[in-house]
Design an enzyme around this catalytic site. Structure first.
Site, mmCIF file in Angstrom:
data_model
loop_
_atom_site.group_PDB
_atom_site.id
_atom_site.type_symbol
_atom_site.label_atom_id
_atom_site.label_comp_id
_atom_site.label_asym_id
_atom_site.label_seq_id
_atom_site.Cartn_x
_atom_site.Cartn_y
_atom_site.Cartn_z
ATOM 1 N N ASP A 51 28.183 25.787 -9.249
ATOM 2 C CA ASP A 51 28.969 25.080 -10.240
ATOM 3 C C ASP A 51 28.787 23.643 -10.352
ATOM 4 O OD1 ASP A 51 31.031 24.702 -12.156
ATOM 5 O OD2 ASP A 51 32.817 25.429 -11.018
ATOM 6 N N ASP A 101 34.705 28.501 -20.042
ATOM 7 C CA ASP A 101 36.002 28.447 -19.140
ATOM 8 C C ASP A 101 36.828 29.176 -20.305
ATOM 9 O OD1 ASP A 101 35.105 27.966 -16.606
ATOM 10 O OD2 ASP A 101 35.874 25.738 -16.757
HETATM 11 C C1 DGJ Z 1 34.753 25.585 -13.345
HETATM 12 C C2 DGJ Z 1 34.290 26.858 -13.701
HETATM 13 O O1 DGJ Z 1 33.761 26.965 -14.920
HETATM 14 C C3 DGJ Z 1 35.201 27.963 -13.047
HETATM 15 O O2 DGJ Z 1 34.878 29.156 -13.316
HETATM 16 C C4 DGJ Z 1 35.607 27.890 -11.672
HETATM 17 O O3 DGJ Z 1 34.591 28.145 -10.767
HETATM 18 C C5 DGJ Z 1 36.198 26.495 -11.281
HETATM 19 N N1 DGJ Z 1 35.051 25.368 -11.870
HETATM 20 C C6 DGJ Z 1 36.350 26.337 -10.067
HETATM 21 O O4 DGJ Z 1 36.737 25.046 -9.588
#
Ligand code: DGJ
Length: 728
Positions: free
Chosen positions: A487, A549
Site C-alpha cells: 500500500d 477503496d
Molecule cells: C488504503 C487501502 O486502499 C485499504 O484497502 C486499506 O489497506 C487501508 N489503506 C489500510 O490502511
C-alpha cells in the site's frame, strides 16, 4: 472511416529505405523520414496499414514555408528554433541556452527488445518484437538523443523511449523529456482520458481536441487517482466497436505529463512523459537519462479494440509475475470487516469463518505491527515492521501456522496467508522516525506536512531502499506468507529538489525488482489508497492492483470499466463488501455485488462473516464457486464493453476466452424498469458461423447472438446475470 487494410505478411516490422523509416504491424503503419535540408525527423503517418510510396504533405511547399519548423509535423520536437508548440525535450546548457538542434546521424535495428536501464519495460523475444533505434546528435551542445521504437506487430503496438546522453565536457540539465511525441495531420480528433480522486478513480472523460494546449498529469509523485498516465485520441465518430482509436499508455508510476496541442495549422501533437514541473535532472559528461517507455497502439475497430490490444500486450509482454495469467485464489481481506479493531482471537476467527465459506487466502490488512508504537490506529507504527506483541504474542510464525492449518470448505487445501505492508512510509510516532528523521522527505527548513499522520521516506536514498528490502524480506522469511498487499497512502510533498521525484521512482523500481525477483512465488498486489497507482509501471512487478477503496458495486462498474480502458481486467482487485456500503451507504443485493466483483481478476470478500446477514452469508459459497469458474476467462480472455454504465441502465460486458471456446456475459440493470421493454444486448467478437450454447439451455449461432442478442428482465433495481456461452 479508414479502409481496413491488413499488413502484407511479407512486410517486415521495420523497413528502412535510405532515410525513410517504416514500422508495420498487422493493421498499422508508422512512418517518418529525415528532412534532407535540416536533418530533422519529420512525421508522415501513424494509422492504418500503408504500402509503397506516400504523397508528400504539401502545406509547407504551397505556402512557401519550407524549412519552418513550426509548420511541419515533427517526430521528436526539440526546442528553440522556431517550433512554437510544446517541445518533447528541453535541455539547459551550462551557459543557460535552451536551444537544441538534434540532427539525424544513423540508425540501428535489433531483433527483440533491449531492456531499459532501471525502468519497467515491455519484453519480448526476437520473434515477438523488432526495435529500431534512431541516433540524433546536436553538434553545438554535444548531446545525443537515441529514439527507440519497438514494434510488436501482432498487437499493433509501437513502444517508444528516449535516451539523452551528454557527450560534452560541461554539465547540462534536462528540464523536460517526453517518452513519446506524435504529430497527427490536420483532422478532427477527440481525446479520452481517465480522471478521478480517492474512491472515484478512472472516470472516463471524452472531449474534442481544441486549438491550443490541453492536457493533464500528476505532480503528486505518483501516477495518482487524479489523472491516469493514459491517453486515447479517437475519431470523433469512434465508438466502442467502430472507428479509429490510438491508445497511449506510459509505463511509469511517478509524476507525469500528457499534453495535447492543436496548432495553428490544425496539426495535433500529443506528448506523454516525465512531468516538466517535477524535473530538473543534472547530466554530467558521459551521463544518460532514459525516459520511461510509452506504448502506442492503433485500433481500427474502436475504443474496445484499442483496449484489447493493450490488455493482450500487457498480459503477455509486460507483467513479469508467474501469476499474471494464473488463477487467483479467492481471498478475504480484513480491512472493511475489522479495520484496526481486532485482537488475536477475533482475527483468527475471521480467518476461520472465511475458510468455512470457501475462501482460499486470508489477508491480514493494516494494524498487525508496531511494538513501542503499536499500529492500532493510523497515528502510529508505520516504519516499525515487527509484529504487535499484544496481537501476536509469539510473533507471526506460530499465528500463520495456525491460519494455514485451517482447511477451506469443500476442499482438502489449506488456507493461505497474506499480509499488508506500506513500506515507503513512516509515522513520526515510530522507532524508525526517531532513529532516522532524515530519511523522511523534507525540503530544508520547511515544515514536514503530514497526511494521514504520516511522512514519506526518501526512497531515492540507497540506505532507505536497503531498509525496505530488508524489512519486507524479514517479514516474508519469518512465516509462510504467499501474498503481499503493498500500500501507499499519501502523495509526495516537500521534496529537496525537483529531480527527487524521478530518483524516488528509480529507487522504488529497484526495490520492487529486488523483492519480486527474490520472492517469485509470492502473489504481489499493488495499492495506493485504492487505485492511486494503477499504472503499467506497477504492473511490470505486481500482477494485480487494488482498484478502488470504493467497493460500492454500482460505482465499481464505472470504475472497473474505466480502468479497463488501458489495463487488463485480470489486474483488478475487486471485492464483495458489506452493505450498507462503507463509502456510499448504498445497499444492493449480494448477487449484484458478487457479479460486479468477479469481473476483476482477483475476486475477494471484504466483510466480517460474523456480522453478515444470514441470507447474504448463505449466498457467498455459491458466488465464490461462480467467481472461480469465470476467473480463467477473465484472466486471459478478450473483453468487450458492450454497454457502458454512463450510457445505459443495462451495462453489459462480455469476456471471450483466448481460444474462443467459452465466453461469459455480465449483464446488469441498475434502476428499476417498470412497464417498459428492456433492450437486447448484442454480443461481439463471436464467430458468426459457430453455434453457442447459452447457459447450457438454448443454442444460437454467433451471428444471431451478435445481431439480435440476449435480453433479460428483472423485477427490481440492481438486477444482474452471469451467463455462460460454450462454443459447440
Ligand atoms: C488504503 C487501502 O486502499 C485499504 O484497502 C486499506 O489497506 C487501508 N489503506 C489500510 O490502511
Amino acid at each position: 472511416p479508414n479502409a481496413r487494410v491488413k499488413r502484407d505478411q511479407q512486410q517486415e516490422a521495420v523497413v528502412v529505405d535510405g532515410t525513410s523509416f517504416s514500422l508495420n504491424g498487422d493493421n498499422f503503419s508508422y512512418r517518418f523520414h529525415v528532412d534532407n535540408d535540416t536533418g530533422d525527423l519529420l512525421s508522415d503517418h501513424f494509422g492504418g496499414s500503408i504500402t509503397g510510396d506516400i504523397p508528400i504533405e504539401t502545406v509547407a511547399a504551397v505556402n512557401g514555408w519550407v524549412g519552418e519548423q513550426g509548420r511541419v509535423r515533427r517526430e521528436f520536437p526539440d526546442q528553440g528554433r522556431g517550433d512554437f508548440r510544446v517541445p518533447a525535450m528541453r535541455i539547459r546548457q551550462a551557459e543557460g541556452y535552451t536551444v537544441s538542434d538534434l540532427q539525424y546521424q544513423s540508425y540501428t535495428v535489433v531483433q527483440g527488445k533491449p531492456p531499459l536501464a532501471g525502468l519497467p519495460a515491455t519484453m519480448g523475444s526476437e520473434s515477438d518484437v523488432t526495435t529500431l533505434i534512431v541516433h540524433l546528435y546536436d553538434n553545438y551542445s554535444a548531446v545525443a538523443a537515441d529514439l527507440s521504437y519497438s514494434v510488436f506487430p501482432r498487437y499493433d503496438a509501437v513502444v517508444r523511449s528516449v535516451n539523452l546522453t551528454n557527450k560534452g565536457t560541461g554539465n547540462i540539465t534536462v528540464e523536460a523529456l517526453a517518452s513519446l511525441s506524435v504529430d497527427f495531420p490536420y483532422e478532427n480528433l477527440d481525446m479520452v482520458s481517465l480522471r478521478g480522486d480517492w474512491a472515484r478513480e478512472a472516470h472516463r472523460e471524452r472531449r474534442k481536441v481544441e486549438y491550443g494546449i490541453q492536457g493533464f498529469g500528476s505532480s503528486t509523485g505518483y501516477s495518482s487517482h487524479l489523472h491516469n498516465p493514459f491517453l486515447a485520441l479517437v475519431d470523433p465518430f469512434a465508438t466502442e466497436s467502430d472507428g479509429e482509436a490510438w491508445g497511449f499508455s506510459l509505463i511509469y508510476t511517478g509524476s507525469f505529463s500528457v499534453q495535447v496541442e492543436k496548432s495553428s495549422q490544425g496539426f495535433t501533437r500529443a506528448l506523454l512523459g516525465l512531468n516538466p514541473s517535477q524535473l530538473s535532472w543534472p547530466l554530467g559528461p558521459g551521463e544518460t537519462l532514459s525516459s520511461p517507455e510509452c506504448v502506442a497502439v492503433y485500433s481500427n475497430n474502436g475504443i474496445g479494440g484499442m483496449s484489447r490490444r493493450l490488455h493482450r500486450l500487457y498480459r503477455n509482454h509486460l507483467m513479469k509475475s508467474r501469476f499474471a495469467t494464473a488463477d487467483r485464489p479467492v481471498l478475504l481481506n480484513s480491512w472493511e470487516g475489522l479495520g484496526f479493531d481486532y485482537n488475536q482471537t477475533s482475527i483468527y476467527q475471521l480467518a476461520q469463518e472465511a475458510a468455512d465459506l470457501g475462501v482460499k487466502l486470508f489477508v491480514l490488512d493494516d494494524g498487525w505491527f508496531g511494538d513501542k508504537y503499536p499500529r492500532t490506529s493510523d497515528t502510529a507504527g508505520l516504519g516499525d515492521w515487527v509484529p504487535n506483541p499484544q496481537r501476536f504474542p509469539n510473533g507471526l510464525a506460530p499465528a500463520v501456522r495456525n491460519y494455514t492449518a485451517i482447511v477451506t470448505a469443500n476442499t482438502s487445501s489449506h488456507l493461505r496467508f497474506g499480509i499488508w505492508v506500506e513500506p515507503e512510509m513512516v509515522n513520526p510516532n515510530s522507532d524508525l522516525y526517531h532513529e532516522h528523521p532524515d530519511w523522511a522527505l523534507h525540503a530544508g527548513p520547511y515544515p514536514r506536512t503530514e497526511r494521514r499522520n504520516q511522512l514519506v521516506l526518501n526512497v531515492a536514498l540507497p540506505e532507505v531502499q536497503e531498509f525496505i528490502i530488508d524489512a519486507v524480506s524479514n517479514i516474508l522469511n519469518s512465516a509462510d506468507i504467499t501474498y503481499v498487499k503493498w500500500d501507499n497512502n499519501r502523495g509526495i510533498h516537500e521534496t529537496p529538489s525537483p529531480s527527487t521525484d524521478h530518483a524516488y521512482m528509480l529507487g522504488l523500481y529497484h526495490v520492487f525488482d529486488t523483492l519480486t525477483t527474490r520472492f517469485p512465488n509470492v502473489l504481489w498486489e499493488g495499492c495506493a489508497s485504492g487505485g492511486g497507482r494503477f499504472d503499467a509501471g506497477v504492473l511490470q512487478f505486481f500482477p494485480q492492483i487494488w482498484t478502488s477503496d470504493d467497493t460500492d458495486a454500482v460505482n465499481r462498474i464505472n470504475i472497473q470499466l474505466g480502468t479497463s480502458l488501458a489495463y487488463p481486467p485480470s489486474a483488478m482487485g475487486s471485492h464483495l463488501s458489506a452493505v450498507p456500503n462503507q463509502q456510499t451507504g448504498r445497499t444492493v443485493p449480494v448477487s449484484f455485488r458478487g457479479h460486479v466483483a468477479m469481473m476483476g481478476g482477483s475476486f475477494g470478500l471484504e466483510l466480517d462473516p460474523a456480522t453478515t446477514p444470514e441470507e447474504d452469508k448463505a449466498a457467498l459459497p455459491g458466488l465464490i464457486a461462480l467467481a472461480e469458474k469465470v476467473n480463467p476467462i477473465i484472466l486471459t480472455g478478450d473483453m468487450y464493453r458492450l454497454r457502458l454504465p454512463e450510457d445505459s441502465n443495462w451495462p453489459a460486458v462480455l469476456f471471450i476466452s483466448e481460444d474462443g471456446s467459452e465466453a461469459v456475459l455480465f449483464y446488469f440493470q441498475t434502476n428499476p424498469n417498470v412497464n417498459h421493454a428492456a433492450p437486447w444486448v448484442r454480443l461481439q467478437g463471436l464467430d458468426p458461423q459457430a453455434m453457442y450454447s447459452v447457459d447450457g439451455n438454448a443454442t444460437y449461432s454467433g451471428a444471431t447472438l451478435m445481431n439480435i442478442g440476449l435480453q433479460y428482465y428483472f423485477d427490481s433495481d440492481y438486477g444482474s446475470r452471469v451467463v455462460f456461452l460454450e462454443r459447440q
